[in-house]
Design a protein around this motif. Structure first.
Motif, PDB file in Angstrom:
ATOM      1  N   ASP A  21       0.722  -0.998   0.110  1.00  0.00           N
ATOM      2  CA  ASP A  21       0.103  -0.028   0.759  1.00  0.00           C
ATOM      3  C   ASP A  21       0.598   1.036  -0.139  1.00  0.00           C
ATOM      4  O   ASP A  21       1.477   1.714   1.280  1.00  0.00           O
ATOM      5  CB  ASP A  21      -0.962   0.320   0.897  1.00  0.00           C
ATOM      6  N   LYS A  22       0.673   2.370  -1.417  1.00  0.00           N
ATOM      7  CA  LYS A  22       1.327   2.853  -1.336  1.00  0.00           C
ATOM      8  C   LYS A  22       1.539   4.344  -0.164  1.00  0.00           C
ATOM      9  O   LYS A  22       1.521   4.373   0.069  1.00  0.00           O
ATOM     10  CB  LYS A  22       1.381   3.547  -2.922  1.00  0.00           C
ATOM     11  N   LYS A  23      -0.085   4.264   0.295  1.00  0.00           N
ATOM     12  CA  LYS A  23      -0.353   5.515   1.808  1.00  0.00           C
ATOM     13  C   LYS A  23      -0.012   5.324   2.581  1.00  0.00           C
ATOM     14  O   LYS A  23       0.151   5.987   2.930  1.00  0.00           O
ATOM     15  CB  LYS A  23      -1.990   6.097   1.209  1.00  0.00           C
ATOM     16  N   THR A  24       0.033   4.029   2.463  1.00  0.00           N
ATOM     17  CA  THR A  24       0.847   3.368   4.397  1.00  0.00           C
ATOM     18  C   THR A  24       1.959   3.320   3.980  1.00  0.00           C
ATOM     19  O   THR A  24       2.542   3.097   5.062  1.00  0.00           O
ATOM     20  CB  THR A  24      -0.435   2.528   4.828  1.00  0.00           C
ATOM     21  N   MET A  25       2.763   3.119   3.220  1.00  0.00           N
ATOM     22  CA  MET A  25       3.926   2.743   2.725  1.00  0.00           C
ATOM     23  C   MET A  25       4.446   1.514   3.809  1.00  0.00           C
ATOM     24  O   MET A  25       5.170   0.878   4.372  1.00  0.00           O
ATOM     25  CB  MET A  25       5.247   3.282   3.653  1.00  0.00           C
ATOM     26  N   ASP A  26       3.288   0.598   3.268  1.00  0.00           N
ATOM     27  CA  ASP A  26       3.546  -1.335   3.745  1.00  0.00           C
ATOM     28  C   ASP A  26       4.105  -1.376   2.488  1.00  0.00           C
ATOM     29  O   ASP A  26       3.488  -1.897   1.485  1.00  0.00           O
ATOM     30  CB  ASP A  26       1.950  -1.580   4.243  1.00  0.00           C
ATOM     31  N   LEU A  37       9.656   6.624  -3.807  1.00  0.00           N
ATOM     32  CA  LEU A  37       9.162   6.364  -2.352  1.00  0.00           C
ATOM     33  C   LEU A  37       9.834   7.155  -1.758  1.00  0.00           C
ATOM     34  O   LEU A  37       8.803   7.119  -0.851  1.00  0.00           O
ATOM     35  CB  LEU A  37       8.274   5.061  -3.095  1.00  0.00           C
TER      36      LEU A  37
END
Length: 130
Positions: free
Chosen positions: A34-39, A99
């Motif tokens: 998940d890019k938003k949470t940097m998972d 990122l």
């Protein structure tokens, strides 16, 4: 770079299991969940290993990346093997490092896109000189 915990660069708190006397790693590639949470997931990964003064010792790659590239015989690569592997995954690594744009630029004093554009040229020249 702030003194906060980072997924991108890590200083060891205990001895490494690598064949090198490394002190830090830089995460060059991992699976993005998940890019938003940097998972991130670490099924496919590439770490750059550095010694106490920042010199590159080699890279470690996941078992899955080793299996996908049977021309390499170890998960720990250095020298020309390291360069060859990095060239194979150059686009994915450059995209991943974007990122962590600020951390990357702080560490290497270039943006990821600038760094990898120059690196590709240098690494290809190195391979051609073998």
């Amino acid at each position: 770079m702030k003194n906060t915990k980072s997924q991108f660069i890590r200083q060891y708190v205990r001895a490494s299991k690598t064949p090198w006397d490394d002190c830090t790693t830089v995460l060059l590639l991992a699976d993005i969940v998940d890019k938003k949470t940097m998972d991130l997931s670490f099924t496919n990964y590439v770490y750059l290993h550095r010694d106490s003064v920042g010199q590159t010792l080699g890279i470690s790659i996941s078992k899955q990346l080793l299996e996908a590239n049977p021309e390499f015989t170890s998960r720990y690569l250095e020298g020309i093997e390291m360069v060859g592997f990095l060239l194979i995954y150059l686009e994915q690594i450059a995209e991943f490092c974007e990122l962590f744009h600020e951390e990357f630029q702080s560490l290497f004093m270039l943006t990821p896109s600038s760094f990898f554009r120059v690196a590709e040229s240098e690494w290809l020249a190195e391979l051609n000189n073998v």
